[in-house]
Design an enzyme around this catalytic site. Structure first.
Site: not given
Length: 338
Positions: A137, A235, A309
């Site tokens: 992230s 992602e 995630h």
């Protein structure tokens, strides 16, 4: 003053890099020694603040592998929505990088704020004493910075703010193997993932670089490494719409960042079901945007990788040689440790 060095803000004091590291001929990975029982690992918070209970569970999990987990000085600080002031979060990272007894650096969580401190990272210390950084992230900013400056492989893996419901035994075992063995990693395409149908046939091999799409896009013009000869991994977290995905991919293409790519590996794009086509959007869904953007690159694209995630995240190396094969639906990666 030597070539490539210049006066900068106080946060940057302590490192000076050769700007020539981003040439396509310099895609050789630097790997860290694998961890062994008794090794020390440092837990740090470069982004948003973690929970004390979750970090305690993370320490317990790491200790069960025989590792000695210790906390950075500012792990539980808070400054606005970040885990302490910029200088304190950078201090904890650099202290871990410079401590030759620390064999891995594991972040507590993502969120916000890592992008504010990457210029302060002492990557010279990592080059002298390689150790993997673990996280994803917002931690993508660290992975990109470390790869750009010293070609050190890292691990896109779960956080030390541990939740058995979110991470679980399979995630724990994958992280343990990524840190403590030299086994290659193979991920299989999951047809249920929203990005799966965006695949475009072919086989490609290159160094895997990337992570969170928004973080990769944010680094354009601010330290994004060359992707020439690389496989780009992307992602996307839940919370933004198709237009934001389209804008991010357009910015990457217009900046020239995608020139020379050998392939694209697509992980989870949460919040987008395969049926997310809407009349107000001309009938387009996520796959239409991805295929429209990525087809222009004329490289193999493997979608549907179950990494991002979502719950029960695997651990994958970043900055090591990777092969995508759309016929078998596999992403195969060399380990980040040696």
């Amino acid at each position: 003053m030597s070539a490539g060095c210049w006066p900068v803000s106080p946060l940057l004091a302590g490192w000076c890099e050769d700007p020539r590291v981003d040439t396509p001929d310099n895609l050789q990975s630097l790997r860290s020694p694998r961890l062994r029982p008794g090794d020390r690992v440092r837990i740090v918070s470069p982004a948003s603040p973690p929970s004390r209970e979750g970090v305690a569970r993370g320490v317990e999990r790491l200790s069960s592998w025989g590792l000695r987990a210790e906390l950075g000085e500012h792990v539980f600080d808070q400054w606005g929505y970040m885990a302490g002031r910029d200088e304190d979060r950078a201090f904890d990272l650099n202290s871990a990088f410079r401590d030759t007894g620390v064999r891995a650096v594991i972040t507590t969580r993502g969120g916000k704020g890592t992008y504010r401190i990457v210029d302060a990272l002492d990557t010279d210390a990592l080059r002298r004493d390689p150790k993997p950084v673990v996280g994803f992230s917002d931690i993508t900013h660290i992975h990109l910075t470390v790869w750009a400056r010293c070609r050190l492989a890292g691990l896109h893996g779960p956080f030390a703010d541990w939740s058995e419901e979110w991470s679980g035994a399979a995630s724990a075992d994958a992280l343990r193997r990524a840190l403590m063995t030299t086994d290659p990693v193979t991920l299989l395409r999951d047809p249920a993932e929203a990005s799966a149908a965006a695949s475009m046939d072919g086989v490609a091999t290159g160094i895997l670089v990337g992570g969170n799409l928004d973080a990769v896009r944010t680094e354009i013009g601010a330290g994004l490494p060359s992707l020439d000869g690389a496989i780009l991994f992307l992602e996307h977290q839940k919370g933004t719409g198709l237009g934001e995905v389209d804008r991010a991919l357009t910015q990457l293409a217009r900046s020239g960042a995608l020139d020379g790519l050998r392939g694209v590996a697509l992980g989870q794009f949460l919040g987008f079901e395969q049926s997310t086509a809407h009349p107000a959007l001309g009938g387009w869904g996520l796959v239409d945007v991805l295929r429209d953007q990525l087809a222009r690159l004329d490289v193999p694209v493997l979608g549907g990788l179950p990494v991002g995630h979502g719950a029960h995240p695997p651990t994958i190396p970043l900055g090591t040689e990777a092969t995508i094969d759309t016929a078998t639906g596999t992403l195969t990666l060399q380990p980040a440790v040696a």
